[in-house]
Motif scaffolding. Structure first.
Motif, PDB file in Angstrom:
ATOM      1  N   GLU A 323       0.853  -1.186   0.000  1.00 46.63           N
ATOM      2  CA  GLU A 323       0.000   0.000   0.000  1.00 46.63           C
ATOM      3  C   GLU A 323       0.890   1.239   0.000  1.00 46.63           C
ATOM      4  O   GLU A 323       1.944   1.262   0.643  1.00 46.63           O
ATOM      5  CB  GLU A 323      -0.914   0.005   1.227  1.00 46.63           C
ATOM      6  CG  GLU A 323      -1.922  -1.126   1.251  1.00 46.63           C
ATOM      7  CD  GLU A 323      -2.858  -1.000   2.436  1.00 46.63           C
ATOM      8  OE1 GLU A 323      -3.734  -0.101   2.394  1.00 46.63           O
ATOM      9  OE2 GLU A 323      -2.702  -1.765   3.393  1.00 46.63           O
ATOM     10  N   TRP A 324       0.445   2.258  -0.703  1.00 52.88           N
ATOM     11  CA  TRP A 324       1.270   3.440  -0.907  1.00 52.88           C
ATOM     12  C   TRP A 324       0.580   4.688  -0.379  1.00 52.88           C
ATOM     13  O   TRP A 324      -0.643   4.808  -0.399  1.00 52.88           O
ATOM     14  CB  TRP A 324       1.551   3.628  -2.401  1.00 52.88           C
ATOM     15  CG  TRP A 324       2.190   2.459  -3.063  1.00 52.88           C
ATOM     16  CD1 TRP A 324       1.564   1.392  -3.649  1.00 52.88           C
ATOM     17  CD2 TRP A 324       3.593   2.218  -3.208  1.00 52.88           C
ATOM     18  NE1 TRP A 324       2.489   0.509  -4.151  1.00 52.88           N
ATOM     19  CE2 TRP A 324       3.746   0.988  -3.903  1.00 52.88           C
ATOM     20  CE3 TRP A 324       4.737   2.920  -2.828  1.00 52.88           C
ATOM     21  CZ2 TRP A 324       4.995   0.455  -4.220  1.00 52.88           C
ATOM     22  CZ3 TRP A 324       5.988   2.386  -3.146  1.00 52.88           C
ATOM     23  CH2 TRP A 324       6.100   1.175  -3.828  1.00 52.88           C
ATOM     24  N   LYS A 325       1.393   5.616   0.097  1.00 56.42           N
ATOM     25  CA  LYS A 325       0.929   6.976   0.336  1.00 56.42           C
ATOM     26  C   LYS A 325       1.673   7.871  -0.641  1.00 56.42           C
ATOM     27  O   LYS A 325       2.790   7.543  -1.069  1.00 56.42           O
ATOM     28  CB  LYS A 325       1.192   7.402   1.780  1.00 56.42           C
ATOM     29  CG  LYS A 325       2.597   7.134   2.291  1.00 56.42           C
ATOM     30  CD  LYS A 325       2.682   7.364   3.786  1.00 56.42           C
ATOM     31  CE  LYS A 325       4.051   6.919   4.331  1.00 56.42           C
ATOM     32  NZ  LYS A 325       4.146   7.078   5.794  1.00 56.42           N
ATOM     33  N   GLU A 326       1.090   8.989  -1.017  1.00 55.93           N
ATOM     34  CA  GLU A 326       1.694   9.759  -2.093  1.00 55.93           C
ATOM     35  C   GLU A 326       1.702  11.253  -1.826  1.00 55.93           C
ATOM     36  O   GLU A 326       0.916  11.789  -1.056  1.00 55.93           O
ATOM     37  CB  GLU A 326       0.990   9.468  -3.411  1.00 55.93           C
ATOM     38  CG  GLU A 326      -0.435   9.956  -3.505  1.00 55.93           C
ATOM     39  CD  GLU A 326      -1.068   9.669  -4.857  1.00 55.93           C
ATOM     40  OE1 GLU A 326      -1.784  10.544  -5.361  1.00 55.93           O
ATOM     41  OE2 GLU A 326      -0.825   8.567  -5.404  1.00 55.93           O
ATOM     42  N   LYS A 327       2.649  11.888  -2.490  1.00 56.67           N
ATOM     43  CA  LYS A 327       2.739  13.349  -2.550  1.00 56.67           C
ATOM     44  C   LYS A 327       2.490  13.739  -3.994  1.00 56.67           C
ATOM     45  O   LYS A 327       3.183  13.273  -4.906  1.00 56.67           O
ATOM     46  CB  LYS A 327       4.126  13.820  -2.102  1.00 56.67           C
ATOM     47  CG  LYS A 327       4.447  15.276  -2.405  1.00 56.67           C
ATOM     48  CD  LYS A 327       3.701  16.232  -1.484  1.00 56.67           C
ATOM     49  CE  LYS A 327       4.145  17.679  -1.741  1.00 56.67           C
ATOM     50  NZ  LYS A 327       3.471  18.628  -0.836  1.00 56.67           N
ATOM     51  N   ARG A 328       1.498  14.582  -4.217  1.00 52.20           N
ATOM     52  CA  ARG A 328       1.154  15.011  -5.572  1.00 52.20           C
ATOM     53  C   ARG A 328       1.484  16.496  -5.735  1.00 52.20           C
ATOM     54  O   ARG A 328       1.147  17.320  -4.885  1.00 52.20           O
ATOM     55  CB  ARG A 328      -0.330  14.757  -5.842  1.00 52.20           C
ATOM     56  CG  ARG A 328      -0.753  15.035  -7.282  1.00 52.20           C
ATOM     57  CD  ARG A 328      -2.226  14.686  -7.466  1.00 52.20           C
ATOM     58  NE  ARG A 328      -2.438  13.252  -7.364  1.00 52.20           N
ATOM     59  CZ  ARG A 328      -2.409  12.419  -8.406  1.00 52.20           C
ATOM     60  NH1 ARG A 328      -2.180  12.907  -9.624  1.00 52.20           N
ATOM     61  NH2 ARG A 328      -2.632  11.133  -8.242  1.00 52.20           N
TER      62      ARG A 328
END
Length: 358
Positions: A323-328
């Motif tokens: 599972e990933w968390k992201e910065k956009r």
């Protein structure tokens, strides 16, 4: 030579039907290498003298500390009694380049908008080294005898800078590499296990030794534009509230040619820069991010993903379970990224090495 690949060994062209893609070629040959391309419709090589200097440095590093990356796995050559002079390596490479580029220019004809990608690989020949080791005489002659030069040359169509479709999507997927101060082809093979963790959308993988401090990409250097205090928008042309961050060489990253130029540009035009590994724990302060390479030069980042699970357990997980968390980031490059890119291209044109010099 549109869409054609050519391979040269010590200045002699090999049958074109046997030439693999450059990544496949690098996986099958150990050695120090560098990649650059032409600019201005094939008239000159981008930052060639810088690439040649970095290639020479990589060769000397591998000879002294990691000879198996120069001569091939399992090969431990006798020590080189004297340091290998940079001038000897430059002469060796330029001699092969001269022969190859004359052939390429004859075959290429006119191709508007198309450039040439050039990868230079210098490998050690163990049998030759065993024969000459201990001989007296001119060191430059000895270098010529145990180092081989491979040139992989192909067409390249530069992508427009700033187009959303050309944005980089990054994912953190592995630890920093060994002997990072040298650029060597074995890394192309060694990084393959990281590919199993690549999300479908990721165009480049990031490296970190602790899951927080981001070092570099597998084939790129990594930069962020960070707010010094609280998030806010860049306005009024002032850079004082921001700084560009990139990992220092001492943390174990490749001293990339474009990386060096980014640092020079920031210092010369007043953009604050700090050589510190960007910390994911501070990603809310990141306003922009970009990666650098010798083909794309500067590529803005749209998304960065890091695994949610602990860094210690992450590599053992199955790709579908990550599972990933992201910065956009915003659409398109930010103001500082765009300014750095324009200045680098200006300097790149100024430092272009005309093919007629070979």
């Amino acid at each position: 030579m549109s869409s054609c690949r050519l391979l040269f060994h010590n200045g002699v062209v090999l049958p074109s039907g046997d030439v693999p893609p450059v990544s496949t070629f690098l996986q099958s040959h150990s050695g120090a290498y560098t990649t650059t391309r032409t600019i201005n419709n094939g008239k000159s090589l981008l930052l060639w003298e810088r690439h040649l200097s970095r290639l020479s440095g990589s060769i000397r590093i591998l000879l002294n500390s990691k000879p198996e990356f120069l001569f091939g796995p399992g090969h431990l050559p006798f020590p080189i009694i004297q340091p290998v002079p940079e001038l000897s390596i430059s002469s060796l490479v330029n001699g092969s380049m001269s022969n190859a580029l004359k052939f390429v220019q004859h075959e290429r004809g006119r191709n508007d908008g198309e450039e040439i990608a050039v990868t230079v690989l210098v490998s050690g020949d163990m049998e030759k080294l065993n024969r000459i080791n201990g001989e007296n005489g001119d060191l430059e002659r000895r270098v010529m005898e145990f180092l081989d030069v491979w040139l992989h040359i192909g067409s390249y169509c530069p992508s427009p800078f700033g187009v959303r479709e050309n944005a980089a999507n990054l994912a953190l997927a592995g630890r920093g590499r060994d002997a990072a101060s040298a650029k060597y082809s074995d890394w192309v093979r060694l990084r393959k296990p990281l590919e199993k963790l690549r999300p479908v959308s990721a165009t480049e993988l990031l490296l970190s030794n602790n899951g927080d401090h981001l070092l570099e990409g597998c084939i790129t250097n990594f930069f962020v534009v960070c707010h010094k205090k609280q998030p806010g928008k860049i306005s009024g042309g002032s850079f004082c509230q921001f700084e560009v961050q990139t990992a220092p060489i001492s943390d174990g990253v490749l001293p990339g040619v474009i990386r060096e130029l980014v640092i020079e540009v920031c210092l010369s035009i007043g953009i604050p820069l700090r050589e510190i590994s960007p910390s994911w724990s501070e990603h809310e302060l990141w306003e922009e991010a970009f990666i650098t390479s010798s083909l794309r030069v500067v590529q803005h980042v749209e998304i960065i993903k890091v695994p949610i699970t602990s860094w210690e357990s992450f590599p053992s997980e199955k790709p579908e379970e990550v599972e990933w968390k992201e910065k956009r980031f915003r659409d398109g490059p930010g103001m500082i990224t765009e300014l750095i890119q324009k200045e680098i291209m200006r300097r790149g044109n100024r430092e272009g090495y005309p093919l007629s010099y070979f």
